[in-house]
Enzyme design. Structure first.
Site, PDB file in Angstrom:
ATOM      1  N   TRP A  21      -8.852  -7.616   6.848  1.00 31.79           N
ATOM      2  CA  TRP A  21      -9.098  -7.580   8.295  1.00 31.79           C
ATOM      3  C   TRP A  21     -10.016  -6.416   8.660  1.00 31.79           C
ATOM      4  CZ3 TRP A  21      -8.198  -3.894  12.012  1.00 31.79           C
ATOM      5  CH2 TRP A  21      -8.340  -4.311  13.347  1.00 31.79           C
TER       6      TRP A  21
ATOM      7  N   TYR B 169     -13.964  -6.556   9.910  1.00 29.75           N
ATOM      8  CA  TYR B 169     -14.327  -5.994  11.210  1.00 29.75           C
ATOM      9  C   TYR B 169     -15.468  -4.990  11.078  1.00 29.75           C
ATOM     10  CZ  TYR B 169     -13.744  -4.263  15.947  1.00 29.75           C
ATOM     11  OH  TYR B 169     -13.969  -3.933  17.264  1.00 29.75           O
TER      12      TYR B 169
ATOM     13  N   ASP C 181      -6.442 -11.611  11.965  1.00 31.17           N
ATOM     14  CA  ASP C 181      -6.245 -11.058  13.301  1.00 31.17           C
ATOM     15  C   ASP C 181      -5.332 -11.965  14.125  1.00 31.17           C
ATOM     16  OD1 ASP C 181      -7.492  -8.977  15.336  1.00 31.17           O
ATOM     17  OD2 ASP C 181      -7.376 -10.918  16.351  1.00 31.17           O
TER      18      ASP C 181
END
Length: 506
Positions: free
Chosen positions: A441, A445, A461
């Site tokens: 994650w 990002y 997410d």
């Protein structure tokens, strides 16, 4: 006097106009349609000058217009850049596509040439770019000339000259610094190239007081509509760190550090949208004048000014009909973004902003600015790497995140990790996930915002899964496959459609 176009000089006419419909380009130029800004340039044979589609000069006759996809093609044909619309300020051409592999490779090579942070102090040569792309120098030249009608060296030369032109027009830097900052090895080579291309001495281009106010430089940067400026400003306003960022009405200001080799430049930038003209007004402190091309490149990435909404909306509109103007927020500093990503893991935006502000106060370097609320630079990787666990713990940062922050800081400080748009995405994702406390994650990002990867997708997410109406990372991933290669934009649209308090705060 401008030099008239000489048909005998034409060397790339076929490649330069492939896929361009002249009458459509002329109509876009006639209406000053900002949606096409940067997607093509108009060269006028009667004046020897080339312009952006949004240029406000008197419309030339159709028979005097030639249309090119890239500024380098115009210059290879003997045309000079317009001093009014300034082609160097146009949005860059999109570098991601679903077209054939050769075109993608050529576009990615051009993207590397365009990215100043990818090359430290040295501008890239064709051999360096080819090595980064994993192909031979000969193969790169062949596909580059096929796709663009110019060689990588001609493309690079145009980029250097346009960067120099911008420094001459918008700063008071001595010509020696202009030459070095724009990638020329010497003033002699810079002067020779400038005169050869533009038939103009560099000093003759400089206009006293152009685009300046006391202590700062002002530059206008174009973007292609639609653009949801309120959503972009709101995103940064909710995450603004005390001392580093400040929102004054519709203007966003912040401090900035740019390191090139052994030289460090610090100062501040101000960002304000002029929606009526589809432009961003960028204010830059004089202390950052020597690295203006780098600052502009980072600002373009931070606000996603180079995005082409056409193919993105074609892929996503059916699923997200109300998000056509949304862009992916980037960053001015990859390390800062990575720190924010770690601090924002599994907590609210407000809580992560509080931790970030404490970190700035404890380890950031004070800097003088004329903007109220801007007082500190974000901490350097060296400062975070050297911080003790107790000092970080007193700020409220738990041990797991302390380890992640210091691992990222150590890798960056040692030069083993790069977090900018020119970095290798798969290799960087793997390197990030090998660090403690960094999972898929967080890595995705960082890729989405710091590496400017348009196909990043943090499937784990929770807010994203909720917006998509699925449960689990696998289901989210499967639901996203039809949105490639624009999944980063799908993520922003999904988040925008589902307000939540638990989300990354970077």
């Amino acid at each position: 006097m401008p030099r008239a176009y000489d048909p005998a000089m034409s060397t790339a006419a076929t490649a330069s106009t492939t896929g361009l419909e002249g009458d459509a380009c002329y109509l876009a130029m006639k209406t000053h349609d900002a949606r096409f800004d940067g997607t093509f340039f108009t060269a006028v044979t009667s004046t020897g000058i080339y312009c952006r589609p949004v240029c406000r000069v008197k419309l030339p006759r159709r028979e005097n217009c030639r249309f090119f996809r890239h500024a380098a093609q115009c210059e290879a044909e003997g045309f000079r850049p317009c001093l009014r619309c300034r082609p160097e300020l146009a949005p860059r051409a999109a570098s991601w596509s679903t077209e054939d592999a050769s075109r993608v490779l050529a576009l990615q090579a051009a993207r590397l040439i365009d990215e100043p942070d990818a090359w430290s102090e040295d501008s890239p040569g064709a051999a360096q770019v080819a090595a980064r792309m994993g192909v031979s120098d000969r193969h790169l030249r062949r596909i580059f000339e096929t796709q663009f009608g110019v060689s990588p060296l001609q493309y690079l030369q145009t980029r250097r000259l346009l960067a120099a032109k911008q420094l001459i027009a918008d700063t008071r830097l001595p010509m020696t610094q202009v030459a070095l900052a724009s990638g020329f090895a010497s003033v002699r080579r810079f002067n020779a190239a400038f005169v050869a291309h533009y038939k103009l001495n560099p000093s003759a281009l400089r206009r006293a007081g152009a685009s300046r106010e006391d202590g700062q430089i002002e530059v206008r940067l174009g973007y292609r509509p639609p653009y949801d400026t309120a959503a972009m400003l709101g995103f940064f306003a909710r995450r603004a760190l005390g001392g580093v960022e400040a929102l004054e009405g519709t203007a966003l200001c912040r401090t900035l550090r740019v390191v090139q080799g052994t030289r460090e430049h610090t100062g501040w930038v101000g960002l304000r949208f002029d929606t009526g003209r589809e432009q961003l007004l960028l204010s830059v402190s004089d202390s950052l004048a020597a690295v203006l091309p780098v600052v502009i490149s980072r600002v373009r990435g931070m606000l996603d000014l180079d995005a082409d909404p056409g193919p993105i909306n074609a892929a996503l509109h059916a699923h997200f009909p109300h998000g056509d103007g949304l862009r992916v927020p980037g960053t001015l500093d990859g390390f800062e973004l990575a720190v924010r990503a770690v601090l924002g893991q599994q907590i609210t935006v407000a809580a992560a902003r509080t931790l970030g502000t404490r970190l700035v106060a404890a380890f950031g370097e004070p800097v003088a600015t004329p903007v109220a609320g801007l007082s500190h630079l974000f901490p350097t990787p060296a400062a975070i790497a050297a911080a003790s666990g107790d000092a970080l713990g007193q700020l409220g940062i738990v041990r797991q995140r302390q380890a992640a922050l210091q691992a990222i800081a150590s890798e960056l400080a040692a030069g083993r990790l790069a977090l900018h748009p020119g970095a290798d995405v798969p290799a960087t994702l793997a390197a990030l996930q090998a660090l403690p406390g960094i999972g898929d994650w967080t890595a995705q990002y960082i890729a989405m915002r710091a590496l400017r990867w348009p196909d990043a997708f943090p499937a784990g997410d929770v807010a994203l899964q909720k917006a998509l109406g699925v449960t689990g990372a696998r289901a989210a991933h499967d639901a996203s496959l039809g949105w490639r290669p624009w999944r980063s934009y799908a993520v922003l649209r999904a988040w925008h459609s589902t307000p939540t308090t638990i989300r990354d705060a970077t």
